[in-house]
Design a protein around this motif. Structure first.
Motif, mmCIF file in Angstrom:
data_model
loop_
_atom_site.group_PDB
_atom_site.id
_atom_site.type_symbol
_atom_site.label_atom_id
_atom_site.label_comp_id
_atom_site.label_asym_id
_atom_site.label_seq_id
_atom_site.Cartn_x
_atom_site.Cartn_y
_atom_site.Cartn_z
ATOM 1 N N LEU A 92 0.770 -1.093 0.057
ATOM 2 C CA LEU A 92 -0.019 0.094 0.030
ATOM 3 C C LEU A 92 0.882 1.290 0.032
ATOM 4 C CD1 LEU A 92 -2.825 -0.847 2.580
ATOM 5 C CD2 LEU A 92 -3.176 -0.615 0.152
ATOM 6 N N GLU A 93 1.832 1.002 0.857
ATOM 7 C CA GLU A 93 2.663 2.347 0.935
ATOM 8 C C GLU A 93 3.527 2.559 -0.424
ATOM 9 O OE1 GLU A 93 2.319 4.607 3.245
ATOM 10 O OE2 GLU A 93 1.801 3.606 5.156
ATOM 11 N N ASP A 94 4.127 1.413 -0.853
ATOM 12 C CA ASP A 94 5.104 1.516 -1.854
ATOM 13 C C ASP A 94 4.309 1.961 -3.369
ATOM 14 O OD1 ASP A 94 6.859 0.779 -0.625
ATOM 15 O OD2 ASP A 94 7.134 -1.560 -1.312
ATOM 16 N N ASN A 95 2.918 1.511 -3.369
ATOM 17 C CA ASN A 95 2.192 1.980 -4.485
ATOM 18 C C ASN A 95 1.351 3.323 -4.558
ATOM 19 O OD1 ASN A 95 2.870 -0.652 -6.122
ATOM 20 N ND2 ASN A 95 1.576 -1.541 -4.803
ATOM 21 N N GLN A 96 1.480 3.801 -3.160
ATOM 22 C CA GLN A 96 0.717 5.172 -2.997
ATOM 23 C C GLN A 96 -0.660 4.966 -2.869
ATOM 24 O OE1 GLN A 96 2.846 7.625 -5.962
ATOM 25 N NE2 GLN A 96 3.797 8.939 -4.184
ATOM 26 N N GLN A 97 -1.148 3.861 -2.155
ATOM 27 C CA GLN A 97 -2.414 3.685 -1.975
ATOM 28 C C GLN A 97 -3.022 4.447 -0.688
ATOM 29 O OE1 GLN A 97 -1.706 -0.645 -3.683
ATOM 30 N NE2 GLN A 97 -4.074 -0.432 -3.548
ATOM 31 N N VAL A 98 -2.319 4.781 -0.140
ATOM 32 C CA VAL A 98 -2.860 5.431 1.205
ATOM 33 C C VAL A 98 -3.340 6.795 0.598
ATOM 34 C CG1 VAL A 98 -2.517 6.270 3.449
ATOM 35 C CG2 VAL A 98 -1.514 4.087 2.734
ATOM 36 N N VAL A 99 -4.774 7.249 0.867
ATOM 37 C CA VAL A 99 -5.236 8.487 0.405
ATOM 38 C C VAL A 99 -5.310 9.398 1.415
ATOM 39 C CG1 VAL A 99 -7.078 9.433 -0.933
ATOM 40 C CG2 VAL A 99 -6.394 7.025 -1.456
#
Length: 232
Positions: free
Chosen positions: A157-164
């Protein structure tokens, strides 16, 4: 842009969302009963907050089997938009549309409050009306809002910038004290890799009506309209 808002037995935020989509941003809106399977006329599906099926078993565990949720999966697979708010976020994780799970709050108490959030990405259809890193205030109301996932999932999630969205203090610092429920990495909302499915525990629809003098959540709905205009 047409909005469809799912209604399960036990939903209680569906009309709140409909008020924003139909009145505040003046878009076509229809309520979708949980047994419906045809969402072909809908651009944005909202899975609202509440207590679907009484939250028996786990929050969202029964709603995942509703006929409408299979249609939501197909809707998302076509690249169309899906927003899950609070119980809706729980349903999206139970359905596999988003990774991880929402578990009991750190202190095992139901929390009804306003929290500050920091926007991690403003390049999404959900967030382009905000500034990158903007700090906003939105309400929360949940007993099972602690976001949890295994370390590999969190890393992805962090690596793919999925935290909005992340819980933060008023200065935008993601501190332990600013985390209301114990969510890993102060996570308040995430999206799928494609960015068209978003789940979040805070309630933007409860902070979007100018009559309430609280409109920090309106940007999420305005962002969608901006995206629609860009496509046209």
């Amino acid at each position: 842009m047409k909005f469809g808002i799912l209604v399960f037995p036990g939903s209680n935020c569906d009309r709140d969302v409909a008020t924003i989509t139909s009145s505040v941003i003046a878009q076509p809106t229809r309520l979708i009963w949980h047994t419906e399977t045809d969402l072909s006329d809908i651009d944005v599906v909202v899975v609202p907050g509440g207590f679907s099926y009484g939250d028996y078993l786990r929050c969202g565990a029964i709603a995942r089997f509703a006929p409408a949720m299979q249609a939501v999966k197909e809707h998302a697979a076509q690249g169309k938009y899906v927003l899950g708010i609070c119980n809706g976020f729980q349903i999206l994780t139970e359905s596999g549309l988003l990774p991880g799970a929402l578990v009991r709050n750190r202190d095992l108490h139901f929390i009804c409050d306003r929290v500050t959030l920091k926007l991690e990405r403003n390049d999404l259809a959900w967030s382009n009306a905000y500034e990158q890193g903007q700090v906003v205030t939105m309400p929360i109301a949940h007993g099972e809002g602690c976001y949890y996932a295994d370390p590999d999932t969190i890393k992805a999630l962090e690596d793919n910038q999925q935290v909005v969205w992340r819980y933060c203090d008023r200065q935008g610092q993601t501190t332990l004290a600013a985390n209301p429920n114990g969510s890993i990495n102060n996570i308040a909302g995430i999206c799928n890799r494609a960015g068209n499915v978003l789940g979040m525990m805070p309630h933007p629809e409860r902070a979007a009506d100018p009559m309430l003098n609280h409109t920090d959540g309106k940007g999420m709905f305005s962002s969608l309209l901006n995206s629609a205009l860009q496509l046209n």
